[in-house]
Design a protein around this motif. Structure first.
Motif, PDB file in Angstrom:
ATOM      1  N   PRO A  59       0.836  -1.202   0.000  1.00 63.12           N
ATOM      2  CA  PRO A  59       0.000   0.000   0.000  1.00 63.12           C
ATOM      3  C   PRO A  59       0.870   1.251   0.000  1.00 63.12           C
ATOM      4  N   SER A  60       0.491   2.208  -0.815  1.00 60.95           N
ATOM      5  CA  SER A  60       1.277   3.444  -0.916  1.00 60.95           C
ATOM      6  C   SER A  60       0.349   4.564  -1.357  1.00 60.95           C
ATOM      7  N   VAL A  61       0.853   5.780  -1.228  1.00 59.77           N
ATOM      8  CA  VAL A  61       0.076   6.938  -1.687  1.00 59.77           C
ATOM      9  C   VAL A  61      -0.248   6.795  -3.174  1.00 59.77           C
ATOM     10  N   GLU A  62       0.709   6.293  -3.950  1.00 59.68           N
ATOM     11  CA  GLU A  62       0.505   6.175  -5.402  1.00 59.68           C
ATOM     12  C   GLU A  62      -0.651   5.221  -5.706  1.00 59.68           C
ATOM     13  N   ILE A  63      -0.716   4.104  -4.980  1.00 57.95           N
ATOM     14  CA  ILE A  63      -1.801   3.153  -5.241  1.00 57.95           C
ATOM     15  C   ILE A  63      -3.147   3.746  -4.817  1.00 57.95           C
ATOM     16  N   THR A  64      -3.153   4.419  -3.678  1.00 55.71           N
ATOM     17  CA  THR A  64      -4.391   5.085  -3.260  1.00 55.71           C
ATOM     18  C   THR A  64      -4.843   6.064  -4.337  1.00 55.71           C
ATOM     19  N   GLN A  65      -3.893   6.806  -4.900  1.00 58.49           N
ATOM     20  CA  GLN A  65      -4.254   7.799  -5.925  1.00 58.49           C
ATOM     21  C   GLN A  65      -4.852   7.129  -7.168  1.00 58.49           C
ATOM     22  N   ILE A  66      -4.315   5.973  -7.539  1.00 60.13           N
ATOM     23  CA  ILE A  66      -4.870   5.261  -8.707  1.00 60.13           C
ATOM     24  C   ILE A  66      -6.302   4.817  -8.406  1.00 60.13           C
ATOM     25  N   LEU A  67      -6.498   4.231  -7.235  1.00 60.28           N
ATOM     26  CA  LEU A  67      -7.830   3.715  -6.894  1.00 60.28           C
ATOM     27  C   LEU A  67      -8.835   4.850  -6.700  1.00 60.28           C
ATOM     28  N   ASP A  68      -8.352   5.999  -6.247  1.00 58.36           N
ATOM     29  CA  ASP A  68      -9.236   7.164  -6.090  1.00 58.36           C
ATOM     30  C   ASP A  68      -9.751   7.682  -7.423  1.00 58.36           C
ATOM     31  N   ARG A  69      -8.975   7.434  -8.481  1.00 56.27           N
ATOM     32  CA  ARG A  69      -9.376   7.963  -9.782  1.00 56.27           C
ATOM     33  C   ARG A  69     -10.261   6.951 -10.498  1.00 56.27           C
ATOM     34  N   CYS A  70     -11.365   6.690  -9.877  1.00 57.13           N
ATOM     35  CA  CYS A  70     -12.414   5.837 -10.451  1.00 57.13           C
ATOM     36  C   CYS A  70     -13.738   6.469 -10.059  1.00 57.13           C
ATOM     37  N   LEU A  71     -14.611   6.626 -11.011  1.00 60.79           N
ATOM     38  CA  LEU A  71     -15.901   7.302 -10.777  1.00 60.79           C
ATOM     39  C   LEU A  71     -16.945   6.373 -10.165  1.00 60.79           C
ATOM     40  N   LEU A  72     -16.603   5.081 -10.071  1.00 62.85           N
ATOM     41  CA  LEU A  72     -17.596   4.060  -9.678  1.00 62.85           C
ATOM     42  C   LEU A  72     -18.861   4.226 -10.518  1.00 62.85           C
ATOM     43  N   CYS A  73     -18.641   4.522 -11.798  1.00 63.28           N
ATOM     44  CA  CYS A  73     -19.778   4.801 -12.683  1.00 63.28           C
ATOM     45  C   CYS A  73     -20.440   3.524 -13.180  1.00 63.28           C
ATOM     46  N   GLY A  74     -19.704   2.412 -13.128  1.00 60.53           N
ATOM     47  CA  GLY A  74     -20.289   1.123 -13.509  1.00 60.53           C
ATOM     48  C   GLY A  74     -20.286   0.841 -14.997  1.00 60.53           C
ATOM     49  N   ARG A  98      -5.161  -0.988   5.509  1.00 58.78           N
ATOM     50  CA  ARG A  98      -3.701  -1.136   5.589  1.00 58.78           C
ATOM     51  C   ARG A  98      -2.993   0.212   5.761  1.00 58.78           C
ATOM     52  N   GLY A  99      -3.768   1.215   6.225  1.00 57.02           N
ATOM     53  CA  GLY A  99      -3.160   2.472   6.671  1.00 57.02           C
ATOM     54  C   GLY A  99      -2.886   3.497   5.590  1.00 57.02           C
ATOM     55  N   CYS A 100      -3.559   3.377   4.427  1.00 57.93           N
ATOM     56  CA  CYS A 100      -3.352   4.378   3.369  1.00 57.93           C
ATOM     57  C   CYS A 100      -4.673   5.013   2.929  1.00 57.93           C
ATOM     58  N   PRO A 101      -5.390   5.651   3.840  1.00 58.59           N
ATOM     59  CA  PRO A 101      -6.628   6.312   3.413  1.00 58.59           C
ATOM     60  C   PRO A 101      -6.311   7.610   2.660  1.00 58.59           C
ATOM     61  N   THR A 102      -7.284   8.097   1.926  1.00 58.99           N
ATOM     62  CA  THR A 102      -7.119   9.388   1.247  1.00 58.99           C
ATOM     63  C   THR A 102      -7.470  10.493   2.234  1.00 58.99           C
ATOM     64  N   GLY A 291     -16.238  10.206  -5.801  1.00 61.05           N
ATOM     65  CA  GLY A 291     -15.299  11.001  -5.008  1.00 61.05           C
ATOM     66  C   GLY A 291     -14.179  11.599  -5.843  1.00 61.05           C
ATOM     67  N   VAL A 292     -14.219  11.408  -7.181  1.00 58.91           N
ATOM     68  CA  VAL A 292     -13.128  11.913  -8.037  1.00 58.91           C
ATOM     69  C   VAL A 292     -13.049  13.443  -7.983  1.00 58.91           C
ATOM     70  N   ASN A 293     -14.215  14.100  -7.951  1.00 61.56           N
ATOM     71  CA  ASN A 293     -14.183  15.575  -7.941  1.00 61.56           C
ATOM     72  C   ASN A 293     -13.498  16.116  -6.684  1.00 61.56           C
ATOM     73  N   ALA A 294     -13.490  15.327  -5.608  1.00 62.97           N
ATOM     74  CA  ALA A 294     -12.838  15.787  -4.369  1.00 62.97           C
ATOM     75  C   ALA A 294     -11.323  15.621  -4.436  1.00 62.97           C
ATOM     76  N   VAL A 295     -10.858  14.603  -5.139  1.00 61.63           N
ATOM     77  CA  VAL A 295      -9.411  14.351  -5.151  1.00 61.63           C
ATOM     78  C   VAL A 295      -8.707  14.907  -6.386  1.00 61.63           C
ATOM     79  N   ASP A 296      -9.439  15.041  -7.473  1.00 64.41           N
ATOM     80  CA  ASP A 296      -8.796  15.476  -8.720  1.00 64.41           C
ATOM     81  C   ASP A 296      -9.805  16.264  -9.551  1.00 64.41           C
ATOM     82  N   PRO A 297     -10.082  17.531  -9.149  1.00 65.26           N
ATOM     83  CA  PRO A 297     -11.086  18.310  -9.870  1.00 65.26           C
ATOM     84  C   PRO A 297     -10.752  18.524 -11.338  1.00 65.26           C
ATOM     85  N   ASP A 298      -9.461  18.571 -11.673  1.00 65.46           N
ATOM     86  CA  ASP A 298      -9.110  18.770 -13.087  1.00 65.46           C
ATOM     87  C   ASP A 298      -9.517  17.567 -13.928  1.00 65.46           C
TER      88      ASP A 298
END
Ligand code: SF4
Ligand code: SF4
Length: 359
Positions: A59-74, A98-102, A291-298
């Protein structure tokens, strides 16, 4: 109360994806479409999942960032035989465990736990009609939009009963905070299950899906009730007479199957409906989900610009939709896109169109 499975429970599904690598999920994924980088597609995230299971990835910040960039749009799930959304959400839970929340999501979760809501509730309407209505955090933060929706409902003889309410917790569950979600479910149930309403009307598509799927409550999005009432009353309206396209919110359309009623309303209002290339079950996300708009508005804006381009591509000047997240997300993007391509497509909520036509 349904509890999410752990990432290890999806090992076979993840290996199935890793072996087939068919890629049906990839090209249409709105995030991949912007990033053009395999890791951000569902297929790429499945490889991240395998790495976490086999512990070749830590677990790392980089992996959290990848998983955060999903819209869960289905949209990937619509093209795949796997339970893609459950799998991606289980990876997010794994990162939290595993200790890597956003950090931004963690802050939102703490606020919901403390205050019972995600956003400042500027609108605190009181209504004591006969139809229980769950307003939701986003509409409670938007007094004008909420007043318009309530006015439309009341003019159609749908008189809401609005109680004190707490956040449904969608964003808590979607961002992997499962223990906190259990606490929020407890708060929420105290209000809603005690009321014993035979049916709960809702305004926000995301709350609607959450109340149905995570709480097992009998819900109906209020726009469905409006369509039924227009039909039953043969309601006279002032025809609006323009061309528009309809953007299906992911939760209302793909996840709850509400495709026909908004379109039926548009026809009733005398609007000529022009469909975009990706619509109904295969509609693409506005960019505001998961949650994508909260972590990566661009990134969120680039995705929304692509949706606005779809509308411009079919030659309409107005996009309408019925979601308090899709509407401002698309409108912001349409403004930015106009500066780039010189064409502005306006975004007008379906409640506003109803308000004008019923005036
Ligand atoms: S997620 Fe599904 S559609 Fe995408 S590559 Fe894996 S098996 Fe194929
Ligand atoms: S849920 Fe949507 S954004 Fe996430 S991987 Fe699937 S298609 Fe892409």
């Amino acid at each position: 109360m349904m509890k999410g499975k752990s990432l290890n429970d999806y090992t076979e599904d993840i290996y199935t994806c890793n072996r087939t690598r068919c890629g049906f999920c990839r090209e249409q994924c709105p995030v991949y479409h912007v990033k053009v980088y395999e890791t951000y597609s569902c297929r790429g995230k499945m490889l991240v999942g395998r790495g976490l299971i086999e512990k070749t990835l830590s677990p790392s910040v980089e992996i959290t960032q990848i998983l955060d960039r999903c819209l869960l749009c289905g949209l990937c799930e619509a093209r795949c035989a796997l339970n893609n959304l459950d799998i991606i959400t289980s990876m997010r839970r794994e990162m939290v465990h595993r200790g890597c929340p956003t950090p931004v999501h963690k802050g939102n979760v703490e606020r919901i736990l403390e205050e019972g809501r995600l956003l400042d509730a500027r609108a605190a309407p009181e209504r004591d009609g006969q139809f229980t209505l769950y307003v939701g955090c986003v509409y409670r933060s938007k007094p004008r939009e909420l007043a318009t929706a309530l006015s439309v409902l009341e003019r159609l003889d749908i008189h809401p009963l609005i109680a004190d309410e707490t956040c449904c917790g969608y964003i808590v569950e979607a961002t992997g905070f499962d223990k906190e979600f259990e606490m929020i479910q407890g708060q929420f149930k105290k209000t809603y299950q005690q009321m014993g309403a035979p049916e709960i009307l809702t305004l926000c598509p995301t709350c609607t899906a959450t109340l149905k799927e995570k709480y097992g409550l009998p819900v109906k999005h209020a726009i469905v009730a409006v369509a039924e009432q227009l039909r039953k009353k043969q309601q006279a309206v002032k025809p609006l007479g323009f061309r528009a396209t309809y953007h299906d919110p992911c939760h209302l359309g793909r996840m709850l199957g509400v495709f026909d009623e908004p379109r039926e309303i548009l026809r009733h209002l005398g609007i000529q409906l022009v469909e975009m290339e990706n619509y109904r079950y295969f509609s693409t996300c506005c960019g505001g989900g998961g949650g994508v708009n909260a972590v990566d508005p661009d990134l969120s804006i680039e995705i929304a610009k692509n949706r606005a381009r779809d509308a411009i591509g079919v030659g309409v000047e107005i996009i309408t939709t019925v979601c308090p997240t899709c509407e401002p997300t698309l409108l912001r993007a349409a403004g930015r896109l106009a500066g780039e391509v010189g064409t502005f497509v306006d975004v007008q909520g379906l409640w506003d169109l109803l308000d004008k036509a019923l005036d």
